[in-house]
Design a protein around this motif. Structure first.
Motif, PDB file in Angstrom:
ATOM      1  N   ALA A  24       0.624  -1.085  -0.030  1.00 44.14           N
ATOM      2  CA  ALA A  24      -0.011  -0.022  -0.088  1.00 44.14           C
ATOM      3  C   ALA A  24       0.900   1.251   0.115  1.00 44.14           C
ATOM      4  O   ALA A  24       1.906   1.325   0.810  1.00 44.14           O
ATOM      5  N   LYS A  25       0.582   2.114  -0.642  1.00 47.81           N
ATOM      6  CA  LYS A  25       1.151   3.429  -0.773  1.00 47.81           C
ATOM      7  C   LYS A  25       1.190   4.286   0.423  1.00 47.81           C
ATOM      8  O   LYS A  25       2.123   4.764   1.051  1.00 47.81           O
ATOM      9  N   THR A  27       0.459   4.824   4.475  1.00 51.55           N
ATOM     10  CA  THR A  27       0.767   4.050   5.655  1.00 51.55           C
ATOM     11  C   THR A  27      -0.319   3.836   6.325  1.00 51.55           C
ATOM     12  O   THR A  27      -0.593   2.745   6.954  1.00 51.55           O
ATOM     13  N   ARG A  80       7.382  14.446   3.177  1.00 52.53           N
ATOM     14  CA  ARG A  80       7.678  13.683   1.840  1.00 52.53           C
ATOM     15  C   ARG A  80       7.856  12.276   2.370  1.00 52.53           C
ATOM     16  O   ARG A  80       8.636  11.812   3.255  1.00 52.53           O
ATOM     17  N   PRO A  82       8.494   8.451   2.446  1.00 55.67           N
ATOM     18  CA  PRO A  82       9.533   7.638   2.279  1.00 55.67           C
ATOM     19  C   PRO A  82       9.233   6.547   1.248  1.00 55.67           C
ATOM     20  O   PRO A  82       8.081   5.958   1.340  1.00 55.67           O
ATOM     21  N   GLU A  83      10.219   6.715  -0.030  1.00 54.59           N
ATOM     22  CA  GLU A  83       9.838   5.911  -1.222  1.00 54.59           C
ATOM     23  C   GLU A  83      10.271   4.387  -1.075  1.00 54.59           C
ATOM     24  O   GLU A  83      11.084   3.954   0.023  1.00 54.59           O
ATOM     25  N   HIS A  85      12.410   1.257  -2.090  1.00 56.39           N
ATOM     26  CA  HIS A  85      13.499   1.291  -2.677  1.00 56.39           C
ATOM     27  C   HIS A  85      13.769   1.153  -4.180  1.00 56.39           C
ATOM     28  O   HIS A  85      13.072   0.294  -4.794  1.00 56.39           O
TER      29      HIS A  85
ATOM     30  N   THR B  25      11.926  -4.873   1.114  1.00 55.61           N
ATOM     31  CA  THR B  25      11.668  -3.958   0.056  1.00 55.61           C
ATOM     32  C   THR B  25      11.264  -2.734   0.447  1.00 55.61           C
ATOM     33  O   THR B  25      11.462  -1.640  -0.168  1.00 55.61           O
ATOM     34  N   ARG B  26      10.724  -2.594   1.537  1.00 54.44           N
ATOM     35  CA  ARG B  26      10.038  -1.033   1.929  1.00 54.44           C
ATOM     36  C   ARG B  26      11.010  -0.605   2.760  1.00 54.44           C
ATOM     37  O   ARG B  26      12.049  -0.887   3.409  1.00 54.44           O
ATOM     38  N   ARG B  27      10.923   1.089   2.746  1.00 54.30           N
ATOM     39  CA  ARG B  27      11.942   1.669   3.176  1.00 54.30           C
ATOM     40  C   ARG B  27      11.450   2.633   4.578  1.00 54.30           C
ATOM     41  O   ARG B  27      12.025   3.176   5.157  1.00 54.30           O
ATOM     42  N   ASN B  28      10.235   2.319   4.768  1.00 55.55           N
ATOM     43  CA  ASN B  28       9.444   2.856   5.991  1.00 55.55           C
ATOM     44  C   ASN B  28       9.616   2.248   7.066  1.00 55.55           C
ATOM     45  O   ASN B  28       9.030   1.238   7.015  1.00 55.55           O
ATOM     46  N   ILE B  31       6.259   0.402   8.381  1.00 58.51           N
ATOM     47  CA  ILE B  31       5.901  -0.635   7.608  1.00 58.51           C
ATOM     48  C   ILE B  31       6.693  -2.012   7.844  1.00 58.51           C
ATOM     49  O   ILE B  31       6.334  -3.088   7.729  1.00 58.51           O
ATOM     50  N   MET B  34       5.446  -3.461  10.833  1.00 61.49           N
ATOM     51  CA  MET B  34       4.087  -4.268  10.671  1.00 61.49           C
ATOM     52  C   MET B  34       4.404  -5.623   9.833  1.00 61.49           C
ATOM     53  O   MET B  34       3.844  -6.451   9.973  1.00 61.49           O
ATOM     54  N   ASN B  92      12.613   6.999   7.157  1.00 65.46           N
ATOM     55  CA  ASN B  92      13.099   6.368   6.192  1.00 65.46           C
ATOM     56  C   ASN B  92      14.484   5.413   6.878  1.00 65.46           C
ATOM     57  O   ASN B  92      15.351   6.314   7.330  1.00 65.46           O
TER      58      ASN B  92
END
Lengths: 166, 101
Positions: A24-25, A27, A80, A82-83, A85, B25-28, B31, B34, B92
């Motif tokens: 999901a984009k 959070t 902004r 965090p994207e 990777h 894969t996620r950088r947050n 997440i 989670m 991040n």
């Protein structure tokens, strides 16, 4: 037959919501999909004759932990986001490694044979809160007390970490 | 069509892999935490499936302990994230090299 239908519906929902959690984009959406995932897992626990664990799952996970996540997501107001990777080579290598790991997992499960279905008249009663309580307070008393100390330490630690100044 | 413990093990393996993919894969950081919860849930499914298969309540007792550890981990992890965000204004994980050797 009904059990099989229920299992496959639950499994599809669990894996679908799990995939949505990690893709999901937003959070906040991710956290909401996580709630749905936990509720489906609780339904699975009911099918496995663990009603106490199902209630604990709903109360602690869906009711407690997820609210904690929502609070933090709301507090951490990101200008902004965090994207994901963006290194394609790394993602490719990661995909190959993950696929290999899944293949090994599934092959091991298949190679070790298919389990027989559990016998119906076993020692595990469908309403087994008493059995869990007896096990927790006799055989597993020390781990139980250590777990309570762990929760106390985590509570104090979270307060100390999140407070601006003591 | 009888559902055996093997079905539950396959589901658990797939859910665990989803959690690992999320972590990688996620950088947050939120997440990533989670995804760790997803992996702990996969472990719990395995514990309870074996508890059902062996007709033994010990699997459920250990699932309770896993839930306790997950709650403690979530509380402390989110506290660390809040403290970090207050100092650095980011969640991040690539920018969190503060304690890297």
């Amino acid at each position: 037959m009904a059990e099989a239908v229920a299992f496959y519906i639950c499994a599809a929902l669990i894996l679908g919501f799990g995939a949505l959690v990690i893709t999901a984009k937003s959070t906040v959406h991710s956290v909401l999909y996580l709630v749905a995932d936990f509720l489906c897992v609780a339904a699975l626990y009911v099918m496995l004759q663990a009603p106490f664990l199902a209630v604990i799952q709903v109360m602690v996970y869906a009711g407690g932990i997820v609210v904690l996540y929502l609070f933090v997501v709301m507090l951490v107001n990101l200008k902004r986001p965090p994207e994901a990777h963006s290194d394609p080579r790394r993602l490719g290598r990661l995909g190959v490694a993950m696929a290999a790991a899944v293949l090994v997992e599934f092959a091991a499960i298949f190679a070790l044979g298919w389990a027989k279905p559990a016998s119906a008249g076993g020692a595990l009663s469908p309403n087994n809160v008493e059995q869990i309580g007896r096990a927790l307070y006799t055989d597993y008393l020390i781990p139980f007390e250590v777990a309570s100390v762990l929760l106390l330490v985590a509570m104090i630690g979270a307060i100390v970490l999140a407070k601006r100044e003591l | 069509m009888i559902i055996t413990t093997t079905h539950y093990m396959l589901l658990s393996a797939a859910l665990f892999t989803l959690g690992i993919i999320g972590v990688m894969t996620r950088r947050n950081v939120i997440i990533i935490l989670m995804s760790i919860e997803l992996m702990l849930n996969a472990v719990n499914i395995n514990f309870i499936a074996f508890s059902h298969q062996l007709q033994n309540v010990v699997g459920q007792v250990f699932a309770v302990f896993v839930i306790v550890v997950a709650a403690a981990e979530a509380a402390v992890g989110l506290g660390i994230i809040l403290a970090f965000y207050r100092n650095k204004e980011t969640v991040n994980i690539d920018e969190m090299g503060l304690m890297r050797w």
